[in-house]
Design a protein around this motif. Structure first.
Motif, mmCIF file in Angstrom:
data_model
loop_
_atom_site.group_PDB
_atom_site.id
_atom_site.type_symbol
_atom_site.label_atom_id
_atom_site.label_comp_id
_atom_site.label_asym_id
_atom_site.label_seq_id
_atom_site.Cartn_x
_atom_site.Cartn_y
_atom_site.Cartn_z
ATOM 1 N N UNK A 1 45.851 42.264 49.092
ATOM 2 C CA UNK A 1 45.338 42.722 47.851
ATOM 3 C C UNK A 1 45.499 44.114 47.299
ATOM 4 N N UNK A 2 45.695 45.264 48.320
ATOM 5 C CA UNK A 2 45.931 46.684 47.880
ATOM 6 C C UNK A 2 47.323 46.527 47.366
ATOM 7 N N UNK A 3 48.300 45.734 47.715
ATOM 8 C CA UNK A 3 49.808 45.469 47.370
ATOM 9 C C UNK A 3 49.472 45.265 45.794
ATOM 10 N N UNK A 4 48.652 44.225 45.528
ATOM 11 C CA UNK A 4 48.387 43.767 43.938
ATOM 12 C C UNK A 4 47.841 44.898 43.183
ATOM 13 N N UNK A 5 47.016 45.572 43.793
ATOM 14 C CA UNK A 5 46.022 46.472 43.172
ATOM 15 C C UNK A 5 47.068 47.615 42.607
ATOM 16 N N UNK A 6 48.055 47.973 43.190
ATOM 17 C CA UNK A 6 48.913 49.062 42.712
ATOM 18 C C UNK A 6 49.547 48.698 41.296
ATOM 19 N N UNK A 7 49.384 47.351 40.972
ATOM 20 C CA UNK A 7 50.158 46.935 39.771
ATOM 21 C C UNK A 7 49.334 46.391 38.855
ATOM 22 N N UNK A 8 47.910 46.235 38.908
ATOM 23 C CA UNK A 8 47.042 45.460 38.013
ATOM 24 C C UNK A 8 45.647 45.248 38.798
ATOM 25 N N UNK A 9 44.743 44.643 37.898
ATOM 26 C CA UNK A 9 43.653 43.919 38.367
ATOM 27 C C UNK A 9 43.714 42.854 39.121
ATOM 28 N N UNK A 10 42.746 42.475 40.162
ATOM 29 C CA UNK A 10 42.943 41.450 40.964
ATOM 30 C C UNK A 10 41.524 40.345 40.737
ATOM 31 N N UNK A 11 41.763 39.283 40.685
ATOM 32 C CA UNK A 11 40.859 38.073 40.600
ATOM 33 C C UNK A 11 41.005 37.518 42.005
ATOM 34 N N UNK A 12 39.560 37.674 42.682
ATOM 35 C CA UNK A 12 39.782 37.065 44.087
ATOM 36 C C UNK A 12 39.028 35.835 44.195
ATOM 37 N N UNK A 13 39.602 34.717 44.419
ATOM 38 C CA UNK A 13 38.876 33.473 44.275
ATOM 39 C C UNK A 13 38.696 33.056 45.902
ATOM 40 N N UNK A 14 37.354 32.918 46.110
ATOM 41 C CA UNK A 14 36.856 32.771 47.565
ATOM 42 C C UNK A 14 36.601 31.368 47.756
ATOM 43 N N UNK A 15 36.943 30.472 47.005
ATOM 44 C CA UNK A 15 36.008 29.275 47.092
ATOM 45 C C UNK A 15 36.446 28.621 48.523
ATOM 46 N N UNK A 16 37.680 28.820 49.058
ATOM 47 C CA UNK A 16 37.974 28.298 50.247
ATOM 48 C C UNK A 16 37.927 29.328 51.491
ATOM 49 N N UNK A 17 36.975 30.327 51.155
ATOM 50 C CA UNK A 17 36.930 31.260 52.394
ATOM 51 C C UNK A 17 35.598 30.754 53.181
#
Length: 118
Positions: free
Chosen positions: A37-53
């Motif tokens: 997630x940190x890797x993605x955050x360097x480039x833009x916002x993140x939507x975290x889909x937790x449905x299968x957590x």
């Protein structure tokens, strides 16, 4: 799926990263989640889909706190969608239920991601 399994799948849509977590977020898997997630955050916002957590332990809660700090530093958002009841309860017990914006669905999350940061 064993306790030390976490599948992290990320897809970039426009300037937003949609990351789906599948499995367990615990001391075995927290680092993998934070790094991805940190890797993605360097480039833009993140939507975290937790449905299968399936499960979030104390170490998983700490991973979410770390991600919140990283989002603030990177000046991007993390928006949560599809939170299972077990995850909602873990967030409430840990006192972090308001740490991230939560959208009703992916469309709502994209609208939130396109707005300015905090």
């Amino acid at each position: 799926m064993s306790l030390d399994d976490l599948v992290v799948a990320t897809e970039k849509i426009d300037t937003v990263y949609v990351t789906k977590l599948q499995g367990n977020l615990n001391n075995f898997t927290a680092r993998k989640c934070v790094q991805s997630v940190t890797s993605s955050l360097k480039h833009g916002s993140v939507i975290l889909d937790l449905e299968e957590l399936n499960m979030v332990t104390t170490q998983g809660i700490q991973a979410f706190r770390t991600l919140s700090e990283e989002a603030f530093l990177q000046k991007h958002k993390i928006i949560l969608i599809n939170l299972p009841m077990s995850v909602r309860q873990a967030f409430a017990m840990a006192g972090i239920k308001n740490l991230f914006p939560i959208a009703q669905n992916e469309e709502g999350a994209f609208k939130m991601a396109s707005r300015g940061v905090r």
